[in-house]
Design an enzyme around this catalytic site. Structure first.
Site, PDB file in Angstrom:
ATOM      1  N   CYS A 254      36.191  38.868  48.076  1.00 31.25           N
ATOM      2  CA  CYS A 254      36.759  38.528  49.368  1.00 31.25           C
ATOM      3  C   CYS A 254      35.783  38.918  50.460  1.00 31.25           C
ATOM      4  O   CYS A 254      34.642  39.304  50.191  1.00 31.25           O
ATOM      5  CB  CYS A 254      38.089  39.277  49.570  1.00 31.25           C
ATOM      6  SG  CYS A 254      39.291  39.016  48.228  1.00 31.25           S
TER       7      CYS A 254
ATOM      8  N   ARG B 212      40.668  36.073  51.773  1.00 33.02           N
ATOM      9  CA  ARG B 212      40.994  36.264  50.356  1.00 33.02           C
ATOM     10  C   ARG B 212      40.471  35.159  49.452  1.00 33.02           C
ATOM     11  O   ARG B 212      40.681  33.980  49.715  1.00 33.02           O
ATOM     12  CB  ARG B 212      42.513  36.374  50.175  1.00 33.02           C
ATOM     13  CG  ARG B 212      42.924  36.720  48.744  1.00 33.02           C
ATOM     14  CD  ARG B 212      44.428  36.724  48.575  1.00 33.02           C
ATOM     15  NE  ARG B 212      44.794  37.196  47.231  1.00 33.02           N
ATOM     16  CZ  ARG B 212      45.992  37.050  46.680  1.00 33.02           C
ATOM     17  NH1 ARG B 212      46.961  36.432  47.355  1.00 33.02           N
ATOM     18  NH2 ARG B 212      46.226  37.499  45.458  1.00 33.02           N
ATOM     19  N   LEU B 213      39.790  35.572  48.394  1.00 32.02           N
ATOM     20  CA  LEU B 213      39.513  34.722  47.240  1.00 32.02           C
ATOM     21  C   LEU B 213      40.404  35.248  46.133  1.00 32.02           C
ATOM     22  O   LEU B 213      40.148  36.305  45.558  1.00 32.02           O
ATOM     23  CB  LEU B 213      38.038  34.793  46.841  1.00 32.02           C
ATOM     24  CG  LEU B 213      37.626  34.001  45.595  1.00 32.02           C
ATOM     25  CD1 LEU B 213      37.892  32.510  45.784  1.00 32.02           C
ATOM     26  CD2 LEU B 213      36.162  34.241  45.260  1.00 32.02           C
TER      27      LEU B 213
ATOM     28  N   ILE C 189      41.953  36.122  42.800  1.00 36.16           N
ATOM     29  CA  ILE C 189      41.477  36.207  41.422  1.00 36.16           C
ATOM     30  C   ILE C 189      42.547  36.801  40.511  1.00 36.16           C
ATOM     31  O   ILE C 189      42.847  36.267  39.447  1.00 36.16           O
ATOM     32  CB  ILE C 189      40.197  37.078  41.333  1.00 36.16           C
ATOM     33  CG1 ILE C 189      39.099  36.509  42.241  1.00 36.16           C
ATOM     34  CG2 ILE C 189      39.718  37.180  39.891  1.00 36.16           C
ATOM     35  CD1 ILE C 189      38.558  35.174  41.819  1.00 36.16           C
TER      36      ILE C 189
ATOM     37  N   GLY D  59      36.374  42.904  46.158  1.00 33.55           N
ATOM     38  CA  GLY D  59      35.856  43.243  44.842  1.00 33.55           C
ATOM     39  C   GLY D  59      36.908  43.190  43.765  1.00 33.55           C
ATOM     40  O   GLY D  59      37.974  42.591  43.916  1.00 33.55           O
ATOM     41  N   GLU D  60      36.585  43.840  42.666  1.00 35.64           N
ATOM     42  CA  GLU D  60      37.490  43.914  41.528  1.00 35.64           C
ATOM     43  C   GLU D  60      37.400  45.304  40.912  1.00 35.64           C
ATOM     44  O   GLU D  60      36.309  45.832  40.716  1.00 35.64           O
ATOM     45  CB  GLU D  60      37.114  42.879  40.452  1.00 35.64           C
ATOM     46  CG  GLU D  60      37.189  41.429  40.895  1.00 35.64           C
ATOM     47  CD  GLU D  60      38.613  40.905  41.024  1.00 35.64           C
ATOM     48  OE1 GLU D  60      39.538  41.566  40.512  1.00 35.64           O
ATOM     49  OE2 GLU D  60      38.794  39.851  41.649  1.00 35.64           O
TER      50      GLU D  60
ATOM     51  N   SER E 212      27.195  37.446  34.957  1.00 37.40           N
ATOM     52  CA  SER E 212      25.741  37.288  34.967  1.00 37.40           C
ATOM     53  C   SER E 212      25.089  38.437  34.209  1.00 37.40           C
ATOM     54  O   SER E 212      25.715  39.464  33.939  1.00 37.40           O
ATOM     55  CB  SER E 212      25.208  37.232  36.405  1.00 37.40           C
ATOM     56  OG  SER E 212      25.026  38.539  36.925  1.00 37.40           O
TER      57      SER E 212
END
Length: 640
Positions: free
Chosen positions: A2, A52-53, A55, A79-80, A369
């Site tokens: 986000c 907000r993204l 997830i 973040g996460e 990644s």
């Protein structure tokens, strides 16, 4: 992932605070296109913004800024945290509103405190936490600096944001910091805690900043990388290859597994190299369905990794998507690159990373990644070169320097032709880096020689401001310095801005802090062995794919900078170099830049990387109000 932003300071009216939050969140809307939330207490002078993204927990129960169930704490979080289940398990009987990691983090802080929560938080994050009772704002950045956080002190308060653009939306544009500029010219990026602007800082990895309205900011670490590595005792070292492989495989497999937690589609960046192949293989082993993998191709064979990625994907059974990007398509992106990065950024691999992120985002919202593998397991050529140079220590320094001078005088066009014949791009640049390292006698000197670009334009700042941890072998010291500076300020900056420009979350399993510790427990010969880098990772990978699929010279995510500048990019570069007022705007003598340009065009030297660095500086300054004369001016207050 986000975007977060906020403001703390006295004397601002509710309407003005609302306008400020709206302007800041609009500047980072690309980071979070799913929702835009604000929370403010004008009486306390605090406002938090969040884009907000979504997830985890796509419902309104995961919306931010989020207020704790007790009402005391408010969080705006980017973040996460992949250990959300463990944080929840530590609070039996709590009445949960949803299943987001935001709520797990916030309620753990409310019940157990910030320090205990951070100790158990596994993830990548930057967040702002407001204590309504104590009227204290706390900013936190994750251990390795995966997610960004900028801040600037103001009269009696503070502004913060995920990106510089959001800060610039709420304040007059500061002057350029001359020391940050000098560091950029030598490194190609601005190292933390500085930013390109005077008075604007990056919160360093693993740090916590606390401030109350009217008081000064106080910064303390919750994670100290140097102390962590120095704390690895002799009894913890692993020298047995079988034990080492089992330890790294267990740690890395778990890091990958927990990073598959998602309520949206996810995939993997796959170049076909060791790191991305291993991460993708471990993903495939943990996934009940074929993993989506993505790569970018180049029509020129010496720069094309897609054919390697295609072969690896076929072997692993992933659902693979690749896009061949022609020169014209790639070049069209160049003039706008600095709008993505917000401050001068000279790593040319930012361009293919941006294109790869766009490709992946068309299919998934999250991608894993292989970033971090080089720093942890000695993958860069400079580590291998320094290890070899260490074996010729008795050779006099003057003789090494003479040999380096001879290598530097080799015509780059000749070296590049030989490199292309061997399937190796950028051979001229590599030879010149090796030449620079020949006279180095310490890891610090070797690293500075390998990474420095414009010595003649910039005085030597304290590039190695973060000292290498004691007790490590020479190559390990170089790795630790890269892990502390080059990784967060170049590699992770590149990945964050390029991916979030397309609202794509990128997760990096190698940078799970437990994997980091395990990697530094390994004996040096388990990383560099027989001239082969990342030896232990190769052993793990050979169980999964044939050696021939990944055994090739290290290429990196390269673009043909040296050729583009002499070809289709030449008119753009020529105009930018000629029109930029180097002395008036940056305090730089234009002579060395012009000399490098002419030598590059004539084929007398390969100055592609160095020229790219100054071109990106000029392109950044061309942006709307981005550049100003170099002067350390006090930051103006914008309250009200």
């Amino acid at each position: 992932m986000c975007g977060i932003a906020g403001s703390l300071g006295p004397g601002i009216a509710a309407e003005a605070l609302g306008r400020r939050l709206a302007a800041m969140s609009a500047a980072i809307a690309h980071r979070g296109p799913d929702a835009d939330g604000h929370w403010a207490d004008p009486e306390a002078g605090i406002g938090l913004a969040h884009t907000r993204l979504a997830i985890q927990d796509l419902s309104a129960a995961g919306a931010q800024p989020m207020v704790s169930a007790c009402g005391r704490w408010v969080i705006s979080y980017n973040g996460e945290v992949f250990s959300g289940a463990a944080l929840r398990a530590a609070l039996p009987g709590h009445a949960w509103r949803g299943h987001s990691d935001t709520e797990a983090l916030l309620e753990s802080i409310a019940a157990r405190g910030l320090e205990a929560t951070l100790a158990g938080a596994v993830g990548q994050f930057a967040f702002a936490l407001w204590d309504r009772r104590a009227r204290e704002l706390t900013l936190v950045r994750d251990r390795l600096g995966i997610k960004p956080l900028y801040w600037t002190a103001r009269a009696g308060g503070l502004l913060f944001a995920s990106e510089l653009g959001a800060l610039m939306a709420a304040m007059p544009r500061p002057e350029i910091d001359p020391e940050a500029l000098a560091a950029y010219l030598r490194l190609g990026y601005v190292p933390a805690p500085r930013s390109i602007y005077a008075g604007v800082q990056k919160l360093a990895p693993g740090q916590v900043l606390r401030i109350r309205a009217g008081g000064p900011p106080r910064i303390t670490p919750f994670y100290d990388l140097a102390a962590e590595l120095e704390g690895i005792g002799a009894g913890e070292r692993i020298a047995d290859p079988a034990e080492a492989e089992a330890e790294i495989e267990a740690r890395l497999s778990e890091a990958v597994r927990i990073r598959l937690i998602s309520d949206v589609p996810l995939g993997a960046f796959l170049s076909g190299g060791i790191d991305s192949t291993l991460i993708t293989a471990l993903m495939q082993e943990a996934s009940p369905r074929p993993v989506r993998s993505f790569s970018i191709g180049n029509p020129r064979a010496e720069y094309d990794e897609a054919r390697h990625a295609r072969a690896v994907a076929a072997r692993l059974g992933t659902e693979h998507t690749e896009l061949e990007v022609g020169e014209a398509e790639a070049l069209a992106v160049v003039p706008g690159l600095m709008a993505v990065y917000g401050e001068p950024f000279g790593d040319s691999s930012g361009l293919p990373t941006l294109l790869l992120s766009k490709l992946a985002r068309a299919h998934v919202t999250v991608a894993l990644s292989g970033d971090g593998g080089d720093e942890l397991f000695a993958g860069y050529n400079r580590y291998r070169w320094f290890a070899r140079l260490a074996h010729i220590g008795p050779v006099p320094g003057w003789l090494r320097r003479a040999a380096g001078g001879a290598l530097t005088r080799l015509p780059p066009a000749l070296v590049d032709r030989a490199g292309r014949a061997a399937g190796l791009a950028g051979a001229g640049r590599r030879v010149h880096k090796l030449a620079a390292m020949l006279g180095a006698s310490t890891p610090e000197a070797a690293l500075e020689a390998a990474v420095t670009q414009w010595r003649e334009l910039a005085p030597a700042p304290e590039l190695m401001a973060r000292p290498a941890p004691a007790g490590l072998d020479p190559v390990g010291r170089m790795q630790a310095m890269d892990l502390a500076a080059y990784l967060p300020d170049d590699i992770l900056t590149k990945v964050d801005r390029a991916s979030m420009a397309h609202a794509l979350e990128v997760r990096v399993p190698f940078l799970d802090h437990r994997v980091v510790r395990a990697a530094f427990r390994l004996a040096p010969e388990l990383k560099l062995r027989g001239g082969r880098t990342k030896w232990i990772l190769r052993q793990m990978l050979e169980k999964r794919v044939p050696r021939a699929l990944v055994e090739r010279p290290k290429q990196g995510f390269a673009i043909p900078v040296e050729r583009w500048l002499g070809g289709q990019l030449r008119p753009w570069a020529e105009a930018l170099l000629a029109e930029t007022d180097w002395e008036g705007r940056f305090g730089l003598a234009p002579g060395p830049i012009r000399a490098a340009w002419e030598a590059h065009l004539a084929g007398r030297a390969d100055h592609g990387d160095r020229l790219w660095t100054v071109l990106m500086l000029a392109a950044w300054a061309e942006g709307p109000g981005a550049g100003s004369a170099v002067a350390a001016a006090p930051l103006a207050d914008t309250a009200g």
